[in-house]
Design a protein around this motif. Sequence first.
Motif, PDB file in Angstrom:
ATOM      1  N   ALA A  69       2.975   5.263   6.832  1.00  0.00           N
ATOM      2  CA  ALA A  69       3.253   5.072   5.404  1.00  0.00           C
ATOM      3  C   ALA A  69       3.307   3.590   5.055  1.00  0.00           C
ATOM      4  O   ALA A  69       2.792   3.159   4.012  1.00  0.00           O
ATOM      5  CB  ALA A  69       4.565   5.759   5.027  1.00  0.00           C
ATOM      6  N   LEU A  70       3.908   2.783   5.940  1.00  0.00           N
ATOM      7  CA  LEU A  70       3.987   1.345   5.697  1.00  0.00           C
ATOM      8  C   LEU A  70       2.588   0.722   5.756  1.00  0.00           C
ATOM      9  O   LEU A  70       2.263  -0.177   4.969  1.00  0.00           O
ATOM     10  CB  LEU A  70       4.911   0.687   6.711  1.00  0.00           C
ATOM     11  CG  LEU A  70       5.118  -0.830   6.573  1.00  0.00           C
ATOM     12  CD1 LEU A  70       5.620  -1.200   5.174  1.00  0.00           C
ATOM     13  CD2 LEU A  70       6.111  -1.331   7.640  1.00  0.00           C
ATOM     14  N   ALA A  71       1.762   1.201   6.672  1.00  0.00           N
ATOM     15  CA  ALA A  71       0.377   0.706   6.746  1.00  0.00           C
ATOM     16  C   ALA A  71      -0.367   0.997   5.446  1.00  0.00           C
ATOM     17  O   ALA A  71      -1.094   0.149   4.914  1.00  0.00           O
ATOM     18  CB  ALA A  71      -0.343   1.348   7.935  1.00  0.00           C
ATOM     19  N   ARG A  72      -0.194   2.221   4.920  1.00  0.00           N
ATOM     20  CA  ARG A  72      -0.845   2.562   3.646  1.00  0.00           C
ATOM     21  C   ARG A  72      -0.322   1.679   2.518  1.00  0.00           C
ATOM     22  O   ARG A  72      -1.080   1.223   1.661  1.00  0.00           O
ATOM     23  CB  ARG A  72      -0.602   4.041   3.303  1.00  0.00           C
ATOM     24  CG  ARG A  72      -1.296   5.026   4.226  1.00  0.00           C
ATOM     25  CD  ARG A  72      -1.301   6.427   3.641  1.00  0.00           C
ATOM     26  NE  ARG A  72       0.031   6.962   3.452  1.00  0.00           N
ATOM     27  CZ  ARG A  72       0.723   7.645   4.373  1.00  0.00           C
ATOM     28  NH1 ARG A  72       0.189   7.862   5.566  1.00  0.00           N
ATOM     29  NH2 ARG A  72       1.926   8.118   4.108  1.00  0.00           N
ATOM     30  N   LEU A  73       0.987   1.437   2.521  1.00  0.00           N
ATOM     31  CA  LEU A  73       1.588   0.606   1.481  1.00  0.00           C
ATOM     32  C   LEU A  73       0.979  -0.790   1.483  1.00  0.00           C
ATOM     33  O   LEU A  73       0.647  -1.349   0.417  1.00  0.00           O
ATOM     34  CB  LEU A  73       3.104   0.532   1.699  1.00  0.00           C
ATOM     35  CG  LEU A  73       3.918  -0.262   0.676  1.00  0.00           C
ATOM     36  CD1 LEU A  73       5.316   0.345   0.531  1.00  0.00           C
ATOM     37  CD2 LEU A  73       4.060  -1.741   1.068  1.00  0.00           C
ATOM     38  N   LEU A  74       0.815  -1.373   2.658  1.00  0.00           N
ATOM     39  CA  LEU A  74       0.266  -2.729   2.746  1.00  0.00           C
ATOM     40  C   LEU A  74      -1.169  -2.780   2.205  1.00  0.00           C
ATOM     41  O   LEU A  74      -1.553  -3.731   1.518  1.00  0.00           O
ATOM     42  CB  LEU A  74       0.300  -3.205   4.200  1.00  0.00           C
ATOM     43  CG  LEU A  74       1.714  -3.409   4.785  1.00  0.00           C
ATOM     44  CD1 LEU A  74       1.638  -3.682   6.274  1.00  0.00           C
ATOM     45  CD2 LEU A  74       2.432  -4.546   4.064  1.00  0.00           C
ATOM     46  N   LEU A  75      -1.951  -1.751   2.506  1.00  0.00           N
ATOM     47  CA  LEU A  75      -3.326  -1.725   1.998  1.00  0.00           C
ATOM     48  C   LEU A  75      -3.350  -1.485   0.495  1.00  0.00           C
ATOM     49  O   LEU A  75      -4.241  -1.979  -0.208  1.00  0.00           O
ATOM     50  CB  LEU A  75      -4.130  -0.656   2.735  1.00  0.00           C
ATOM     51  CG  LEU A  75      -4.368  -0.952   4.226  1.00  0.00           C
ATOM     52  CD1 LEU A  75      -5.078   0.209   4.892  1.00  0.00           C
ATOM     53  CD2 LEU A  75      -5.169  -2.234   4.401  1.00  0.00           C
ATOM     54  N   ARG A  76      -2.392  -0.730  -0.003  1.00  0.00           N
ATOM     55  CA  ARG A  76      -2.311  -0.533  -1.457  1.00  0.00           C
ATOM     56  C   ARG A  76      -1.907  -1.831  -2.160  1.00  0.00           C
ATOM     57  O   ARG A  76      -2.396  -2.123  -3.259  1.00  0.00           O
ATOM     58  CB  ARG A  76      -1.330   0.597  -1.781  1.00  0.00           C
ATOM     59  CG  ARG A  76      -1.857   1.964  -1.404  1.00  0.00           C
ATOM     60  CD  ARG A  76      -0.772   3.033  -1.390  1.00  0.00           C
ATOM     61  NE  ARG A  76      -1.319   4.331  -1.004  1.00  0.00           N
ATOM     62  CZ  ARG A  76      -0.572   5.389  -0.698  1.00  0.00           C
ATOM     63  NH1 ARG A  76       0.764   5.303  -0.735  1.00  0.00           N
ATOM     64  NH2 ARG A  76      -1.134   6.528  -0.354  1.00  0.00           N
ATOM     65  N   LEU A  77      -1.023  -2.602  -1.539  1.00  0.00           N
ATOM     66  CA  LEU A  77      -0.707  -3.914  -2.088  1.00  0.00           C
ATOM     67  C   LEU A  77      -1.958  -4.790  -2.129  1.00  0.00           C
ATOM     68  O   LEU A  77      -2.183  -5.533  -3.085  1.00  0.00           O
ATOM     69  CB  LEU A  77       0.387  -4.591  -1.257  1.00  0.00           C
ATOM     70  CG  LEU A  77       1.823  -4.075  -1.449  1.00  0.00           C
ATOM     71  CD1 LEU A  77       2.751  -4.681  -0.406  1.00  0.00           C
ATOM     72  CD2 LEU A  77       2.335  -4.388  -2.854  1.00  0.00           C
ATOM     73  N   ASN A  78      -2.768  -4.677  -1.100  1.00  0.00           N
ATOM     74  CA  ASN A  78      -4.024  -5.429  -1.086  1.00  0.00           C
ATOM     75  C   ASN A  78      -4.960  -4.996  -2.216  1.00  0.00           C
ATOM     76  O   ASN A  78      -5.797  -5.770  -2.674  1.00  0.00           O
ATOM     77  CB  ASN A  78      -4.740  -5.266   0.258  1.00  0.00           C
ATOM     78  CG  ASN A  78      -4.217  -6.239   1.298  1.00  0.00           C
ATOM     79  OD1 ASN A  78      -3.344  -7.067   1.016  1.00  0.00           O
ATOM     80  ND2 ASN A  78      -4.733  -6.151   2.509  1.00  0.00           N
ATOM     81  N   GLY A  79      -4.825  -3.733  -2.617  1.00  0.00           N
ATOM     82  CA  GLY A  79      -5.650  -3.252  -3.722  1.00  0.00           C
ATOM     83  C   GLY A  79      -5.446  -4.070  -4.985  1.00  0.00           C
ATOM     84  O   GLY A  79      -6.355  -4.206  -5.810  1.00  0.00           O
ATOM     85  N   ARG A  80      -4.259  -4.626  -5.150  1.00  0.00           N
ATOM     86  CA  ARG A  80      -3.991  -5.456  -6.325  1.00  0.00           C
ATOM     87  C   ARG A  80      -4.775  -6.769  -6.268  1.00  0.00           C
ATOM     88  O   ARG A  80      -5.058  -7.369  -7.293  1.00  0.00           O
ATOM     89  CB  ARG A  80      -2.496  -5.758  -6.412  1.00  0.00           C
ATOM     90  CG  ARG A  80      -1.630  -4.525  -6.625  1.00  0.00           C
ATOM     91  CD  ARG A  80      -0.159  -4.898  -6.642  1.00  0.00           C
ATOM     92  NE  ARG A  80       0.697  -3.747  -6.892  1.00  0.00           N
ATOM     93  CZ  ARG A  80       2.020  -3.780  -6.866  1.00  0.00           C
ATOM     94  NH1 ARG A  80       2.640  -4.930  -6.621  1.00  0.00           N
ATOM     95  NH2 ARG A  80       2.732  -2.695  -7.096  1.00  0.00           N
ATOM     96  N   THR A  81      -5.107  -7.194  -5.065  1.00  0.00           N
ATOM     97  CA  THR A  81      -5.922  -8.396  -4.906  1.00  0.00           C
ATOM     98  C   THR A  81      -7.401  -8.067  -5.064  1.00  0.00           C
ATOM     99  O   THR A  81      -8.175  -8.839  -5.644  1.00  0.00           O
ATOM    100  CB  THR A  81      -5.685  -9.025  -3.512  1.00  0.00           C
ATOM    101  OG1 THR A  81      -4.293  -9.325  -3.364  1.00  0.00           O
ATOM    102  CG2 THR A  81      -6.510 -10.293  -3.322  1.00  0.00           C
TER     103      THR A  81
END
Length: 538
Positions: free
Chosen positions: A168-180
């Motif tokens: 779940a934390l791995a997915r969260l980090l990639l979703r944060l990257n989605g904002r970039t």
Amino acid sequence: MRIRMSSCSPAMLALALATGLCAPAVVGAARDSASNRLRKLVELPKVTFELSLKVDLWHGWVFAGDELMAPRRIKELRAALDGSADDAEHEVQIALLYKLLEDDTNEELMLKMAQTAFERQGARESRDDKLVAAFAECLMLRGGLEEAEPLLRKVVGEVAEAWRCRLALARLLLRLNGRTIAPAVGGTPPSQADLSLARERAAESLVLADEALKRAPDEAEAFLGRAYIMLCERLGKAMLTEARGEELALATAAAIFSPDAIPDLTEAVRHSPESPRVAAIRVWHELLGHTLGSGRAGLEGFPGNLGYAQLPEGLRATVRETLASMDSLSRSGDPGKAAEALALTGALELFVMQNSRRAEEVFRRAVVLDSGLEPAWEQCSVALVQDGRFDALVEVCRDRLKAADTARSRVMLGKALDRAGRPEEALAELSQARERYPKDTLANLALCAALLRNPEVTNMNAVATLLQSARNEFGKQPSKPILRSFLFQQGVLLALINRLDQARASFQQVLRIEPGDDGATEALRVLDEMAVADQAGE
């Protein structure tokens, strides 16, 4: 890729409606002939099954047809809500399905209910791996990525065996990257600081996925999770490059269907041998990776290059293995699972073995076991269209309508009747579709097209109303076939009421979203003839 609706199209329609449309003025024989040629270019909206598999940051792997099954799955999950502790997780699953359907209102409603249930269970203070991972997903879906991150990091730091929270934390980090990534794709380059942070997050996500798998080496979900994280990381990297247009499409296809994920997907199948869904993810990932991931030639040759004879032996072996396992599952005592296995078998027979007769037979068996299996109905129709067996297509569409009366099933039947050379019956069926589903975009567009094609229909008020109704229900991002159908029909309508400049703008929009579109190109030629006829004063 989906195209956003151009802002000028609703304005054109609003103008046409506001002026009170009447029968188009006939300006001599040449003008009349051109109008009829224009009408003949109108096609019923495409209702086709397009073979596709995509990976997104919220749903994981999404197959063509998943959105058709979402309403039934929502109904099943809602029926399972019983006030127990499991309700919160079910509500998150329901919310994800509403997200797939782009139903923001019901998605948010379910997420609010889920968060309340999670809070009631003490999820915010819990160290339970499964509970906190599900709660974090709920928060993330509500936009609370920063709120979910410390909860997940706390469990990851304190609970050595917490594999779900690591994923779940791995997915969260990639979703944060989605904002970039989103602004970068839109043409706004990220700062060096943002790029550096995105790389750090991506690297950490891969480490977390590895750690999760070490803690759950016998869980298919852990293998799927690592494959998913790997593919999303590669997709993000591809989208942060300067590639655009076709170059970007090639880069993203290569990332999404990377062969690096195949070992994990193979292990996922081994650890869940009775899951047709997991088997489908693995086999289609390999097949589409071989074709779409192989560069421009692969994209141009798709889907014809999926043919079994053109595949390397290793991939043929995967196809044979999948067909054998699905054959075994199709004889299981679980009708639902057997139907899913038959649906996968039918898809492989249709697109890979390229045996449409065999595919039809398998799909018919699938819908006997599960009449609500929409992708099987869709692909059975594809098989019949490929063979040109339109009377059989009408029969299948009638059976589908008996199983589930929906706007789509009625329009499919109307189109089948049209292809079978029965236009009067087709018009009657499309009229019923619109009567039963007056707000449905597809039903409105289909009836509108049927009326525009009919030279006896001269009063354009009804046509304009149908088009406006279709536009009102588009949603945020209409599919390309729907948008193309709307714009083309709008262009014909505007031409028939002598708004040639506005009609030209509509057809040019079609060409922008579908370069080389034969219908739009020919329509522009007809508009030129109509303009000449008007100038000649005929």
